[in-house]
Design an enzyme around this catalytic site. Structure first.
Site, short mmCIF file in Angstrom:
data_model
loop_
_atom_site.label_atom_id
_atom_site.label_comp_id
_atom_site.label_asym_id
_atom_site.label_seq_id
_atom_site.Cartn_x
_atom_site.Cartn_y
_atom_site.Cartn_z
N GLY C 54 -36.87 31.99 -13.69
CA GLY C 54 -38.11 32.73 -13.79
C GLY C 54 -38.42 33.54 -12.55
O GLY C 54 -37.89 33.29 -11.47
N SER C 55 -39.29 34.53 -12.70
CA SER C 55 -39.73 35.33 -11.57
C SER C 55 -40.93 34.67 -10.89
O SER C 55 -41.48 33.71 -11.38
CB SER C 55 -40.11 36.74 -12.04
OG SER C 55 -38.96 37.43 -12.44
N GLY C 56 -41.30 35.21 -9.74
CA GLY C 56 -42.45 34.69 -9.02
C GLY C 56 -42.06 33.75 -7.89
O GLY C 56 -42.92 33.14 -7.26
N HIS C 57 -40.76 33.65 -7.63
CA HIS C 57 -40.30 32.72 -6.60
C HIS C 57 -39.52 33.41 -5.48
O HIS C 57 -38.79 32.77 -4.75
CB HIS C 57 -39.37 31.66 -7.21
CG HIS C 57 -39.96 30.89 -8.34
ND1 HIS C 57 -41.07 30.10 -8.19
CD2 HIS C 57 -39.60 30.77 -9.64
CE1 HIS C 57 -41.37 29.53 -9.35
NE2 HIS C 57 -40.49 29.93 -10.25
N ASP C 110 -34.20 27.11 -18.93
CA ASP C 110 -33.03 27.58 -18.20
C ASP C 110 -31.77 26.83 -18.62
O ASP C 110 -30.73 27.42 -18.88
CB ASP C 110 -33.24 27.41 -16.69
CG ASP C 110 -34.34 28.31 -16.16
OD1 ASP C 110 -34.57 29.39 -16.73
OD2 ASP C 110 -34.99 27.92 -15.17
N HIS C 219 -44.34 25.43 -10.30
CA HIS C 219 -45.16 26.15 -11.27
C HIS C 219 -46.52 25.48 -11.39
O HIS C 219 -47.25 25.70 -12.35
CB HIS C 219 -44.50 26.14 -12.66
CG HIS C 219 -43.08 26.56 -12.64
ND1 HIS C 219 -42.05 25.77 -13.07
CD2 HIS C 219 -42.51 27.70 -12.20
CE1 HIS C 219 -40.91 26.41 -12.90
NE2 HIS C 219 -41.15 27.57 -12.39
#
Ligand SMILES: Nc1ncnc2c1ncn2[C@@H]1O[C@H](COP(=O)(O)OP(=O)(O)O)[C@@H](O)[C@H]1O
Ligand SMILES: Nc1ncnc2c1ncn2[C@@H]1O[C@H](COP(=O)(O)OP(=O)(O)O)[C@@H](O)[C@H]1O
Ligand SMILES: [Mg+2]
Ligand SMILES: [Mg+2]
Ligand SMILES: [Mg+2]
Ligand SMILES: [Mg+2]
Lengths: 331, 198, 331, 198
Positions: C54-57, C110, C219
């Protein structure tokens, strides 16, 4: 904005200890002063590059000590100048027998203390030159630009001065080229939230949830305009316009840019900003040789960012891209 | 007239005043600067008071301690300038146990010279330099029966008032141009409030 | 927690575009999929190292593409898995003819999507191995440790796998050594504040002003203990104890540590933490070969941090310290 | 009995339910997970509804569109599993324009098989697998006069209730051990609420 700290009064001391402990191959404490950091391996013969300033801006200032960058740094309290004796120690430790360039952020206390320290070490036979960084276009008008404050653009000077010195240039030459670089740098930032001084325990200023302040200083000094939070693109366009109005670039010019987070603004946002800066410059056919995106000069956990443009000559480009060893700089 | 005990009394009082006006000073500074003037002043005086047991009869020595206190605890422009002033005063008063009227004049002359030199400040820039100049002029006028505390109180206020409506010409404040006419210089304001302690 | 963004729905797309535009010498878009990033110069012959998530990391995951690190990465939406076809594309692009190691963070989506993608590319003749990172000791008990989630420790695997592959090791060998490394990593974090998902526009969880949560997921998944904010030293001592209880180190052991900010926690605090981790390990005569202090795996602007310990063998040490070219990693 | 129009009606209704229960699903997920289940479900159904104009009489084709919608908009565990299920259903129903009772049974059997395989899940783990198993069993029991909507409503609730007090055995929830006995599995809860739309 909670902090993971011990006694607020030990904030600076412990964080610097942590820095040195974590990177013993890069940093050491000066033997004669616990508020001075030197390279762990002293250089020989080259011109010394020294800076100093308040804490709370990591990696600025101390983080940039390292091969190809600074030789020594004097560390003040949070947002406060190091003292004359600390600066004098940094200069002595940074001196490798060929004079020292002092890079100063143009804050009242720093400038006065560096001046005094330079007078003191002059008596001991150490030659110094002072380069006053003045990249923040929000802090004085174009006419008054020598009085501007130094912010993120400072790091470009650390890198270029470090490289020149490493390549054996004389103090005069290092001063001459970095002065030129200094004239070629412009930065403009925007703040979204304050940070908290560990000892004060409360925010440095107030700003409402839908407001930003353009040109705010890295200690929360008022900027040139407070306005409603806008989308990234128009905001970046506005900042770019102000920067380009001030520096005047031609379509044959090449530049390096730095998109700097003041602390909590994350990489994702910095890259959205970087993309738009790129589009603005591309439209004018200005070539970006190198982009630096990250946290280079912070105000602890302040939200916000700054955009820096460095106009390059071939010489500046070469020195900007040269090798160095510093945990906060990659080439 | 002015000896070690007097000196301690004055710094005790200045520390109290600095605590009373802590927020005012920060706020005034925050309007044009980084909002740390209250911190700067309180930290400096606190450190002096913490070290008053080391004061001796030699006032020069004591002024050196005071300078070191500001050096250690107060790295902003104001703190740095005061530290420089105190150091130069200390040199000049070395060995003195009692101050004469001439010495008091000397002290203010030293401050003014130091600030002009170190701060690259001109009279009229609307800074503490102007306040000190007002004080000096008043002290020089008087010949006898001098109430210093009265002079400090009145002339710091006079200085403040006479600069209302004028632009601040130093530091980041320059950016605000016309707007600075409406603001007191925080340093000048601080001196006038601190004088209430005399 | 204001954001400098455009349309929330373009957040990921624009930030990745910015990443590629800012570092064209490092990253490229895959030709066949706009959610896959590859090295700008494809490697030849070596085993491919691929990840996704996922994005945001940022810098996780895409940021670690680069020479000596990853070959390709599949990019999901904020905090969500990339899809099977995106992952399959990343594997194809990351393949240099000698098989691909897939490094996966052990999140449900994932893992399932990587599995499916591996089955698809197997039909095309691409051999893959899957390494499931499981360093977060708060996410499952010691007995259940294969089910733990992958957090900051993942970056150690990127680096070591990248180095092994660069040195010509076979897929089996890369898998074998990185599996060992994976067993040797423990991470434990603490969250102080939530972050805001751009599309949701509100915090991922609530926590009061004097509370912290130990072991919270990246998250915002609940951790193992919510408690009052403490001073840094006792907090770090507690985290270190939990980590050391889980990994069991001897006084002849050498380790690398990573002190990672989740986003807004500044370097000054990380170094205060690093200093204390160092003291904890020194007391046990465990040698720290290398400390990594910074933002390596974030949750946008979340406040908090994690501590990672990697137990080194000579082999792991050599590969950890080898050269690489990535804007987010310095040696 | 079940054709393209029925299918569209059902997904319209599921989308409505997903909006109604958006916060409930996020909250239930937030207690043991990352709190995105409401987002996951709503995004998936929204994308399906957005694409319903591309539906044809071939239900297999339509299920493929549905799968792609979840692939595109919903990268969490739940979304991924549903996407896999929908893909396998699509393959199995290729060309079908009308579903028989046997096809409905087939659909649930495919879901169960897919989730066991892809999710490495066992019956009894307290997940959507258990709910689907409850539904399947009920559908199989019935021979004629079958009201599917009634079965969905009742058996999703039965599943939910029969797992109260049992531990959740998958994902991060394992960490909370005993505590998870007091929580509904968010996915099972979601299925029971969504069934209200039938
Ligand atoms: N160069 C100068 N000359 C004279 N006074 C100065 C000078 N710089 C600052 N001051 C005085 O100090 C005050 C600001 O002090 P301070 O808040 O400590 O500065 P800063 O935080 O900007 O370093 C000003 O209001 C002014 O009176
Ligand atoms: N492996 C699995 N097998 C069956 N059901 C699962 C599995 N993983 C998750 N689920 C279901 O999905 C729900 C969680 O969905 P979601 O919030 O999308 O997961 P996450 O955000 O953790 O990826 C669970 O409550 C459970 O019912
Ligand atoms: Mg100030
Ligand atoms: Mg200041
Ligand atoms: Mg979830
Ligand atoms: Mg999720």
């Amino acid at each position: 904005m909670k902090k993971i700290i011990n006694e607020p009064s030990n904030f600076v001391k412990e964080s610097i200890q942590g820095l040195v402990t974590s990177h013993p191959d890069v940093y050491s404490f000066a033997e004669d002063n616990e508020n001075v950091i030197t390279r762990s391996t002293k250089a020989s013969n080259k011109v010394g590059i020294v800076t100093g300033g308040g804490s709370g801006h990591l990696p600025v200032f101390t983080g940039y000590v390292g091969e190809g960058m600074l030789d020594a740094c004097a560390i003040g309290s949070v947002f406060a100048s190091p003292s004359v004796d600390q600066i004098a120690s940094a200069i002595r430790n940074g001196n490798n027998g060929n004079g020292v360039l002092c890079i100063i952020g143009n804050y009242g206390g720093d400038v006065m203390n560096f001046e005094m320290a330079c007078e003191i070490v002059a008596e001991e036979g150490i030659q110094t030159k002072k380069l006053i960084i003045a990249d923040d276009i929000a802090s004085a008008s174009h006419e008054d630009r020598l009085k501007r404050r130094g912010i993120a653009g400072m790091i470009y000077i650390f890198k270029i001065a470090g490289s020149l010195a490493e390549n054996g240039k004389s103090l005069e030459k290092v001063f001459e080229i970095t002065s030129l670089a200094n004239d070629n740098i412009r930065t403009l930032g925007v703040a979204l939230s304050p940070c908290i001084l560990p000892e004060a325990g409360k925010p440095t200023f107030e700003i409402s949830n839908d407001e930003i302040e353009i040109g705010m200083g890295i200690h929360g000094e008022p900027g040139i305009k407070r306005e409603k939070l806008r989308k990234a693109d128009p905001l970046v366009d506005d900042l770019c316009k102000r920067i380009l109005d001030d520096i005047k670039l031609d379509n044959k010019d090449k530049v390096s840019i730095m998109i700097n987070s003041l602390g909590s603004t994350p990489l994702e946002e910095l890259y959205i900003i970087s993309k738009r800066v790129n589009e603005n410059l591309s439209k004018l056919k200005i070539e970006i040789i190198k982009s630096h995106v990250g946290r280079y000069a912070t105000s602890m956990e302040m939200a916000g960012m700054s955009i820096t443009v460095l106009k390059l000559t071939d010489d500046l480009e070469k020195n900007l891209l040269s090798n160095s060893k510093c945990p906060f700089w990659t080439n | 007239m002015f000896n070690k005990d007097e000196m301690i009394k004055i710094f005790d009082e200045l520390f109290i005043q600095s605590k009373i006006h802590y927020n005012d000073f920060n706020e005034a500074d925050g309007k044009i600067g980084d909002g740390d003037l209250g911190i700067t002043i309180q930290n400096g005086f606190q450190e002096i008071v913490n070290n008053k047991d080391n004061f001796t009869d030699d006032l020069g020595h004591n002024f050196m301690l005071c300078s070191q206190a500001f050096v250690k605890k107060s790295g902003s422009s104001f703190g740095t300038l005061i530290a420089f002033c105190l150091m130069n005063i200390s040199k000049s008063l070395k060995g003195k146990k009692l101050l004469t009227h001439g010495n008091i004049i000397e002290i203010f002359e030293i401050c003014i010279k130091t600030i002009k030199e170190r701060g690259k400040t001109n009279l009229g820039d609307k800074t503490i330099l102007d306040t000190l100049d007002f004080i000096l002029n008043k002290i020089k006028e008087k010949k006898d029966n001098i109430k210093y505390s009265e002079i400090f109180k009145s002339s710091t206020k006079e200085a403040l008032n006479s600069f209302k409506g004028k632009k601040i010409l130093i530091g980041r404040a320059r950016m605000f141009e016309e707007k600075t006419k409406d603001f007191d210089d925080p340093g000048m304001l601080a001196l006038s409030k601190l004088a209430e302690g005399f």
